[in-house]
Motif scaffolding. Structure first.
Motif, PDB file in Angstrom:
ATOM      1  N   PRO A  37      24.282 -11.220 -44.113  1.00 46.07           N
ATOM      2  CA  PRO A  37      25.414 -10.608 -43.401  1.00 46.07           C
ATOM      3  C   PRO A  37      26.604 -10.313 -44.310  1.00 46.07           C
ATOM      4  O   PRO A  37      27.302  -9.324 -44.109  1.00 46.07           O
ATOM      5  CB  PRO A  37      25.759 -11.653 -42.336  1.00 46.07           C
ATOM      6  N   GLY A  38      26.821 -11.134 -45.327  1.00 48.39           N
ATOM      7  CA  GLY A  38      27.937 -10.870 -46.238  1.00 48.39           C
ATOM      8  C   GLY A  38      27.733  -9.591 -47.032  1.00 48.39           C
ATOM      9  O   GLY A  38      28.670  -8.800 -47.210  1.00 48.39           O
ATOM     10  N   VAL A  39      26.518  -9.381 -47.521  1.00 47.09           N
ATOM     11  CA  VAL A  39      26.220  -8.155 -48.256  1.00 47.09           C
ATOM     12  C   VAL A  39      26.306  -6.950 -47.329  1.00 47.09           C
ATOM     13  O   VAL A  39      26.800  -5.883 -47.721  1.00 47.09           O
ATOM     14  CB  VAL A  39      24.826  -8.256 -48.907  1.00 47.09           C
TER      15      VAL A  39
ATOM     16  N   PRO B 191      21.344 -10.042 -36.492  1.00 46.52           N
ATOM     17  CA  PRO B 191      22.200  -8.850 -36.591  1.00 46.52           C
ATOM     18  C   PRO B 191      23.640  -9.169 -36.232  1.00 46.52           C
ATOM     19  O   PRO B 191      23.923  -9.913 -35.309  1.00 46.52           O
ATOM     20  CB  PRO B 191      21.565  -7.884 -35.577  1.00 46.52           C
ATOM     21  N   VAL B 192      24.559  -8.604 -36.972  1.00 48.25           N
ATOM     22  CA  VAL B 192      25.976  -8.862 -36.748  1.00 48.25           C
ATOM     23  C   VAL B 192      26.684  -7.541 -36.614  1.00 48.25           C
ATOM     24  O   VAL B 192      26.226  -6.499 -37.054  1.00 48.25           O
ATOM     25  CB  VAL B 192      26.583  -9.668 -37.920  1.00 48.25           C
ATOM     26  N   ALA B 193      27.829  -7.587 -35.981  1.00 48.24           N
ATOM     27  CA  ALA B 193      28.715  -6.421 -35.973  1.00 48.24           C
ATOM     28  C   ALA B 193      29.316  -6.316 -37.366  1.00 48.24           C
ATOM     29  O   ALA B 193      30.022  -7.214 -37.814  1.00 48.24           O
ATOM     30  CB  ALA B 193      29.799  -6.594 -34.919  1.00 48.24           C
ATOM     31  N   LEU B 194      29.003  -5.224 -38.062  1.00 47.18           N
ATOM     32  CA  LEU B 194      29.328  -5.166 -39.484  1.00 47.18           C
ATOM     33  C   LEU B 194      30.828  -5.159 -39.741  1.00 47.18           C
ATOM     34  O   LEU B 194      31.304  -5.784 -40.664  1.00 47.18           O
ATOM     35  CB  LEU B 194      28.676  -3.921 -40.094  1.00 47.18           C
ATOM     36  N   LEU B 195      31.574  -4.438 -38.952  1.00 52.30           N
ATOM     37  CA  LEU B 195      33.018  -4.368 -39.149  1.00 52.30           C
ATOM     38  C   LEU B 195      33.692  -4.370 -37.801  1.00 52.30           C
ATOM     39  O   LEU B 195      33.252  -3.674 -36.884  1.00 52.30           O
ATOM     40  CB  LEU B 195      33.401  -3.080 -39.902  1.00 52.30           C
ATOM     41  N   ASP B 196      34.740  -5.144 -37.681  1.00 51.86           N
ATOM     42  CA  ASP B 196      35.525  -5.038 -36.452  1.00 51.86           C
ATOM     43  C   ASP B 196      36.572  -3.955 -36.629  1.00 51.86           C
ATOM     44  O   ASP B 196      36.710  -3.354 -37.683  1.00 51.86           O
ATOM     45  CB  ASP B 196      36.165  -6.386 -36.080  1.00 51.86           C
ATOM     46  N   GLU B 197      37.312  -3.683 -35.556  1.00 49.75           N
ATOM     47  CA  GLU B 197      38.265  -2.572 -35.575  1.00 49.75           C
ATOM     48  C   GLU B 197      39.303  -2.728 -36.672  1.00 49.75           C
ATOM     49  O   GLU B 197      39.651  -1.779 -37.364  1.00 49.75           O
ATOM     50  CB  GLU B 197      38.950  -2.461 -34.209  1.00 49.75           C
TER      51      GLU B 197
END
Length: 477
Positions: free
Chosen positions: A173-175, A459-465
């Motif tokens: 997730p960090g990458v 799976p993660v939300a890659l970027l928040d607002e």
């Protein structure tokens, strides 16, 4: 009485109301887009039709640019600010959005994770733009970008969206977040989403068909004038060529072989409740119209499915393909209760033929299914065998033959009396020898071999607002 001046009905309408600041911004931003489009056309003549395919539309809710496949939405205030500060980035952003449509990224998500798929599409598009080498859209090639491109193109692969997605699934997730910050460009919130109950009219298949036509014209233009595509036209030409292949869902493709039949099932669409209740109210217990107990359904009845079990075909992919086929065949909405399905295994000769007529037989077959074969590939014995089954009346109304293969074999010289489709999976196949009378369909590997969740946390939300807005301001400076 003084004579009035004649009215010019051909003159453009002009409102007496003064133009507001928001209207002025929208109008000026539209003119900026026209300037950007003209500049891109001078550098990329082969993009003439693609650059004019999107209709500009002001949308204050989007960030800078967004598209739904028909319109190019822009945020007037942000667009004007970027045009003053960094017009080169704005030209690149315009080209980035257009390439998403050319490669049909908006309509190929399928069952993939939305955030990772959109990031994979951004990486694929940015790789093509970075390879063009044009000053009008150039930007520094950072370490993160260079390493990502090297990982995707290792082994001679094309950095397309589907391989990029499979590569992203192997990253932590960090990458993934680092890559999302690096490759963030346009807004993807207006892309068609699978399962959306009320899709906008712009996401209808007409838009995808229009871009497919544009893509084929681009492919022809690139073959004739490759020097116009910049320093490295190979990446763009290969990406356009891959996008122009007939890719689609296996489930959707099976619908081509459906027939219309009547089956015993209630049909509420043809049942008129008004007459029914009127009869009950008039006669007490005598309805005027009984429910219709049969209905016409369009499903698959007869089909021949040939599996290439040669040595060159991956056994894991064959089993994944059969598992997905098994899941589709079990669905009542796909096949009639009584079917005539032949699952044939063949390499350079027919190894086995499994006849399936009911769902119970299908379940029993999959429980004890074993691959047979491992020799060379010759498609002709399977075609001769299916043709003989038709002559022996084992097939009464064969809709088609589906051949799952990698394409490395000898094809028949003559067209059979039934429809034929060669199904290729993933990127490792050879379709150069497919006869012109046969359908050629490239299926996405992710539809059959779905990997596990991305990274240890899934799976993660890659970027928040907040992160998206922060990176956008840094990247645009």
């Amino acid at each position: 009485m003084a004579n009035k001046a004649p009215v010019d009905y051909n003159a453009p309408f002009q409102s007496a109301r003064p133009e507001t600041h928001e209207e002025w911004q929208a109008r000026m931003a539209g003119e900026v887009l026209a300037v950007l489009r003209s500049g891109l056309y001078l550098d990329f003549r082969f993009l003439d039709q693609a650059l004019g395919a999107l209709t500009p539309a002001a949308e204050p809710r989007c960030r800078v640019m967004a598209t739904d496949g028909v319109r190019l939405f822009y945020q007037p205030e942000a667009l004007l600010r970027l045009y003053r500060e960094n017009p080169k980035y704005l030209s690149r952003l315009y080209l980035h959005t257009v390439f998403h449509c050319v490669f049909r990224h908006l309509w190929l998500q399928g069952a993939r994770d939305a955030a990772l798929w959109q990031l994979a599409c951004d990486i694929a598009v940015e790789n093509v733009i970075d390879g063009l080498g044009r000053k009008s859209v150039a930007r520094p090639l950072t370490y993160v970008r260079r390493r990502a491109y090297e990982a995707l193109t290792a082994g001679g692969h094309v950095a397309a969206a589907a391989p990029a997605y499979r590569w992203l699934l192997t990253q932590t997730p960090g990458v993934q977040k680092q890559l999302a910050r690096e490759f963030y460009a346009d807004d993807h919130r207006l892309w068609p989403q699978p399962g959306r109950q009320d899709p906008p009219p712009q996401s209808l298949p007409q838009a995808q068909a229009a871009w497919q036509k544009i893509g084929r014209r681009m492919e022809a233009e690139l073959e004739l004038h490759a020097h116009q595509a910049g320093q490295d036209p190979g990446a763009l030409a290969e990406a356009v060529r891959a996008a122009n292949r007939s890719r689609g869902s296996y489930r959707d493709f099976l619908r081509r072989f459906c027939v219309l039949r009547e089956e015993p099932r209630l049909d509420p669409d043809t049942f008129d409740l008004n007459f029914y209740t009127y009869g009950l109210s008039l006669y007490g217990n005598l309805p005027l119209i009984e429910p219709v107990e049969t209905r016409e359904s369009k499903k698959i009845e007869e089909i021949a499915l040939v599996i290439d079990t040669s040595y060159s075909t991956s056994g894991a992919l064959v089993r994944s393909f059969l598992s997905e086929t098994y899941a589709l065949l079990k669905e009542r909405e796909s096949f009639f209760r009584r079917m005539n399905l032949h699952i044939i295994q063949a390499d350079n000769r027919v190894q086995k033929d499994h006849l399936v007529t009911t769902e119970e037989e299908l379940i029993a077959l999959m429980d004890r299914f074993e691959l047979a074969g491992g020799g060379g590939t010759d498609f002709r014995p399977a075609f001769d065998y299916v043709t003989r089954l038709c002559e022996e009346k084992k097939f009464h109304n064969l809709r088609g033959l589906l051949y799952f293969t990698d394409g490395l074999g000898t094809y028949p010289a003559r067209r059979p009396p039934y429809e034929t489709a060669f199904l290729f999976l993933g990127e490792k196949f050879d379709d150069a020898g497919v006869p012109p009378w046969a359908m050629k369909v490239v299926l996405e590997e992710d539809e059959f071999a779905r990997p596990a969740a991305a990274g240890p946390a899934g799976p993660v939300a890659l970027l928040d607002e907040e992160e998206e807005d922060l990176y956008r301001d840094l990247n645009n400076s």
